[in-house]
Scaffold this motif. Structure first.
Motif, PDB file in Angstrom:
ATOM      1  N   PHE A 149      25.825  21.800  24.705  1.00  0.00           N
ATOM      2  CA  PHE A 149      24.604  22.129  24.503  1.00  0.00           C
ATOM      3  C   PHE A 149      23.822  23.463  25.603  1.00  0.00           C
ATOM      4  O   PHE A 149      24.245  23.079  27.328  1.00  0.00           O
ATOM      5  CB  PHE A 149      22.708  21.619  24.336  1.00  0.00           C
ATOM      6  CG  PHE A 149      23.651  20.129  23.045  1.00  0.00           C
ATOM      7  CD1 PHE A 149      22.839  20.623  21.875  1.00  0.00           C
ATOM      8  CD2 PHE A 149      24.140  19.251  22.971  1.00  0.00           C
ATOM      9  CE1 PHE A 149      23.598  20.129  20.466  1.00  0.00           C
ATOM     10  CE2 PHE A 149      23.974  18.036  22.048  1.00  0.00           C
ATOM     11  CZ  PHE A 149      23.737  18.625  20.929  1.00  0.00           C
ATOM     12  N   LEU A 150      23.574  24.319  25.074  1.00  0.00           N
ATOM     13  CA  LEU A 150      23.076  25.173  26.489  1.00  0.00           C
ATOM     14  C   LEU A 150      21.593  25.453  26.267  1.00  0.00           C
ATOM     15  O   LEU A 150      21.706  26.034  24.468  1.00  0.00           O
ATOM     16  CB  LEU A 150      23.506  26.740  26.499  1.00  0.00           C
ATOM     17  CG  LEU A 150      24.879  26.090  27.188  1.00  0.00           C
ATOM     18  CD1 LEU A 150      26.481  25.946  26.217  1.00  0.00           C
ATOM     19  CD2 LEU A 150      25.984  27.749  27.980  1.00  0.00           C
ATOM     20  N   GLY A 151      20.794  25.594  26.632  1.00  0.00           N
ATOM     21  CA  GLY A 151      19.103  25.936  26.547  1.00  0.00           C
ATOM     22  C   GLY A 151      18.350  25.623  27.808  1.00  0.00           C
ATOM     23  O   GLY A 151      18.369  25.584  28.547  1.00  0.00           O
ATOM     24  N   ASN A 152      17.436  26.574  27.637  1.00  0.00           N
ATOM     25  CA  ASN A 152      16.299  26.977  28.508  1.00  0.00           C
ATOM     26  C   ASN A 152      15.142  26.042  28.418  1.00  0.00           C
ATOM     27  O   ASN A 152      14.310  26.277  28.526  1.00  0.00           O
ATOM     28  CB  ASN A 152      16.148  27.756  29.030  1.00  0.00           C
ATOM     29  CG  ASN A 152      15.023  29.026  27.842  1.00  0.00           C
ATOM     30  OD1 ASN A 152      15.169  28.303  26.466  1.00  0.00           O
ATOM     31  ND2 ASN A 152      14.698  30.001  27.595  1.00  0.00           N
ATOM     32  N   ASP A 153      15.191  24.928  27.541  1.00  0.00           N
ATOM     33  CA  ASP A 153      14.083  24.341  27.184  1.00  0.00           C
ATOM     34  C   ASP A 153      13.743  23.035  27.424  1.00  0.00           C
ATOM     35  O   ASP A 153      14.736  22.109  26.696  1.00  0.00           O
ATOM     36  CB  ASP A 153      13.540  23.902  26.572  1.00  0.00           C
ATOM     37  CG  ASP A 153      12.231  23.357  25.707  1.00  0.00           C
ATOM     38  OD1 ASP A 153      11.534  22.091  26.275  1.00  0.00           O
ATOM     39  OD2 ASP A 153      11.453  23.947  24.359  1.00  0.00           O
ATOM     40  N   LEU A 154      13.919  22.491  28.883  1.00  0.00           N
ATOM     41  CA  LEU A 154      14.573  21.286  29.333  1.00  0.00           C
ATOM     42  C   LEU A 154      13.701  20.084  28.155  1.00  0.00           C
ATOM     43  O   LEU A 154      14.268  18.857  28.459  1.00  0.00           O
ATOM     44  CB  LEU A 154      13.866  21.081  30.965  1.00  0.00           C
ATOM     45  CG  LEU A 154      14.456  20.060  31.119  1.00  0.00           C
ATOM     46  CD1 LEU A 154      15.372  19.702  31.630  1.00  0.00           C
ATOM     47  CD2 LEU A 154      13.921  19.597  33.062  1.00  0.00           C
TER      48      LEU A 154
END
Length: 676
Positions: A563-568
């Motif tokens: 998974f890669l995302g910018n919402d911790l």
């Protein structure tokens, strides 16, 4: 008539399915590379002529025709003499020397049609065939009682740039601009050096002291001078030395403004001469090419009208349904593209022209009205070898676990699923087919590259690391606190870097792909941690530093998914298995297709507000109306037989009678706003 202006007007209103239209398709040359069928019957079943009249009226079409011909007094496309409720055809063809653009339209009223031409144009009459030409005679329009034939020819630059063709037709070489002629003789450096030399010979400190000193002048008695030796002084020379002679002393350098002005005038004169010569040469060459184009246009169109050609055949064009507005067929795309490659550039940089063999056989697409949805159905067919490659490459389905994180309130998503092992296995051969076929060093380099891939690349091992299924979800726009570097200055203008934070509006995204072997990622993360370029948040890794911090890529590896995302917070929920997904319609689309892309149009107005994007007043109402739209999408399920099939479309609001009716009404509203 200006450069096909009339032709464009004709094509704009020529929408064409009656019994006679089948004969028109038989007039289309069989070797045509692109053929377009316009289904007028289907068009006006879903829209009214009045809607089109209003659009063309605001575009100034009727006004322009009336200005050129006072006999034309109408604002109705049905009075242009063309049978707009029938089927019309457009086609293009190309060979080494010429490219042709043609059209055929059913004629309803010959007198009405002739009234749209400017009064100064002469109509040539030969039997029952009338003809006019454009000013350069590269466009010809001919018509009889039933049909309008239009054909334009454009010479191919690649053909007429060949040396043997230049000599054959007497073409002249275009003059080359001499950039050296722009250099000026005005010596700024020389003038500056004189000033510097003068500056260095002066004692400025002594000068300052002299200025500050107050002198008292005392009167002294006159002194009697002895003039007895006055006549013994040497006399001035009888002749002053000239430049080049012994004893000549050059005067000090001074700036010569006249030299600079003269150089500018010389440059302007050179430019005028160059552009004049260039224009004369270009006009000479164009006149020769236009004569050649006129001959080729007449030759082809005469054979078309007489029926001395092989006819283009298409069952789907002759049997178009009422909801099919337009169909495009492109045969042998590879051979069509061959004529438009920049050969001189390719030979100059690559010592040859690659094969560019993509394996395409044909490309077809149809524009369809399906209630309030307008869509394009298309297919691309490949040769036997490429079909086998692509079937294996697209033999991959999406990981069903992905769709648990795809909700219907997302702004959009993109799903691409390829078999990595098959892709790496066949890529060397595909590269060889596309870029091979050249002589010399470049061919050997390509051969080395493809052979190296076959030897070095372990397809099975890489396919375990990156299996090839991907899902990228754009959840929307969110505010995030990001770090940035600012600079603070003291009184001496010395600065120091200060790390600050600010709130940024950025896309909120999540990308995931399957991996059966995550060891390489774990080892990379360990190295980045040592370099302080990554922070481990209890199994969730954050890349830090640089501009990427604005997108804050967090990485999580769990259950064979990266998974890669910018919402911790979302990443924590995924890790803790507390993420509450609500898969619905979007998830069903992603699971059903091997490729799918969707944009949630109704979310656009709020997104524009969140980003504070400027909107022109003419588009404000249309922008607000997007909240009533459905989706914009594109889907494909890979190959069926030898055809790669795809579909793209948009769901319009149900306020219109159908998709076409709504689209024309929207265009009318925008047109009114622009004219107000």
């Amino acid at each position: 008539m200006n450069n096909l202006k009339l032709a464009i007007a004709l094509l704009a209103v020529s929408l064409g399915g009656n019994v006679y239209s089948q004969d028109l398709l038989s007039k289309v040359p069989a070797e045509s590379k692109v053929v377009v069928a316009l289904n007028g019957k289907g068009f006006f079943k879903h829209a009214s002529a009045q809607q089109l009249n209003e659009l063309l009226k605001r575009a100034g079409l009727f006004e322009k025709i009336a200005e050129d011909n006072s006999k034309f007094q109408s604002e109705n496309i049905e009075e242009l003499g063309i049978d707009i409720h029938a089927k019309s055809y457009l086609y293009t063809n190309v060979n080494d020397s010429m490219q042709f653009f043609g059209a055929m339209m059913p004629l309803k009223n010959k007198a009405q049609f002739e009234s749209i031409f400017p009064e100064e144009y002469t109509i040539n009459v030969q039997g029952d065939l009338n003809t006019i030409y454009s000013e350069d005679r590269t466009l010809r329009i001919s018509w009889n009682q039933n049909t309008i034939f239009l054909l334009a020819g454009v010479p191919m630059d690649n053909y007429f740039s060949r040396e043997d063709i230049k000599q054959k037709f007497g073409l002249l070489e275009l003059p080359e601009y001499d950039y050296a002629a722009e250099d000026y003789d005005y010596d700024y450096d020389g003038v500056d050096s004189v000033a510097v030399a003068a500056d260095s010979t002066l004692d400025w400190e002594a000068w300052d002291e002299a200025v500050d000193t107050v002198y008292q002048i005392e009167e002294e008695p006159p002194v009697e001078r002895d003039t007895s030796d006055l006549y013994s002084l040497p006399l001035p020379p009888e002749k002053v030395a000239q430049p080049g002679e012994e004893g000549y002393i050059a005067p000090p350098m001074i700036p010569d403004d006249f030299t600079y002005v003269d150089s500018v005038l010389e440059k302007d004169e050179y430019q005028d001469d160059y552009y004049l010569k260039y224009s004369e040469t270009s006009n000479h060459n164009d006149s020769i090419k236009n004569v050649f184009a006129n001959q080729e246009v007449n030759n082809l169109l005469d054979r078309i009208i007489a029926g001395n050609i092989k006819s283009y055949k298409s069952k789907k064009m002759t049997s178009m349904k009422d909801n099919e507005l337009l169909r495009i067929e492109i045969g042998s795309l590879d051979s069509l593209m061959h004529f438009y490659y920049p050969r001189n550039l390719l030979y100059g940089y690559m010592s040859g022209q690659p094969a560019f063999d993509y394996g395409y056989e044909s490309i077809n697409s149809t524009v369809v009205v399906d209630g309030n949805r307008m869509k394009i159905l298309g297919d691309v067919s490949f040769d036997k070898e490429m079909t086998r490659y692509y079937k294996e490459m697209y033999n991959k389905k999406i990981n069903p676990k992905f769709v648990n994180y795809l909700n219907d309130d997302a702004l959009g998503f993109l799903s691409i699923n390829l078999n990595t092992e098959a892709y790496l296995k066949h890529m060397p051969r595909i590269v060889q087919r596309v870029y091979g076929g050249m002589d010399g060093k470049v061919e050997r380099i390509i051969d080395l590259f493809t052979t190296s891939m076959e030897i070095i690349v372990d397809e099975k091992a890489i396919a375990k690391v990156f299996k090839g299924d991907n899902l990228f979800i754009l959840n929307g726009i969110t505010q995030k606190e990001v770090k940035y570097i600012d600079y603070e200055y003291d009184d001496d203008y010395d600065y120091q870097e200060i790390e600050k934070t600010k709130m940024e509006k950025i896309p909120n995204y999540l990308w995931m792909f399957s991996s059966d072997d995550t060891r390489i990622f774990e080892k990379i993360f360990a190295i980045l941690e040592l370099e302080n370029n990554m922070v481990n948040h209890d199994g969730i890794y954050e890349i830090v530093g640089g501009k990427v911090d604005e997108f804050a890529p967090y990485i999580l590896i769990q259950q064979g998914i990266v998974f890669l995302g910018n919402d911790l917070e979302q990443m924590k929920q995924i890790k803790d298995k507390t993420f509450k997904g609500n898969p619905g319609r979007f998830a069903a689309i992603a699971k059903k297709n091997k490729f799918s892309m969707l944009f949630n149009t109704k979310k656009v107005p709020s997104m524009v507000d969140d980003l504070d994007l400027p909107v022109h007043r003419s588009m404000e109402s249309e922008l607000k109306g997007l909240s009533e739209y459905g989706d914009i999408y594109m889907i494909s399920n890979g190959l069926k037989g030898k055809n790669f099939t795809w579909e793209a479309g948009v769901d319009f609001p149900k306020t219109g009678k159908n998709a076409l009716d709504f689209l024309l009404n929207s265009m009318d509203r925008v047109s009114k706003s622009l004219n107000d």
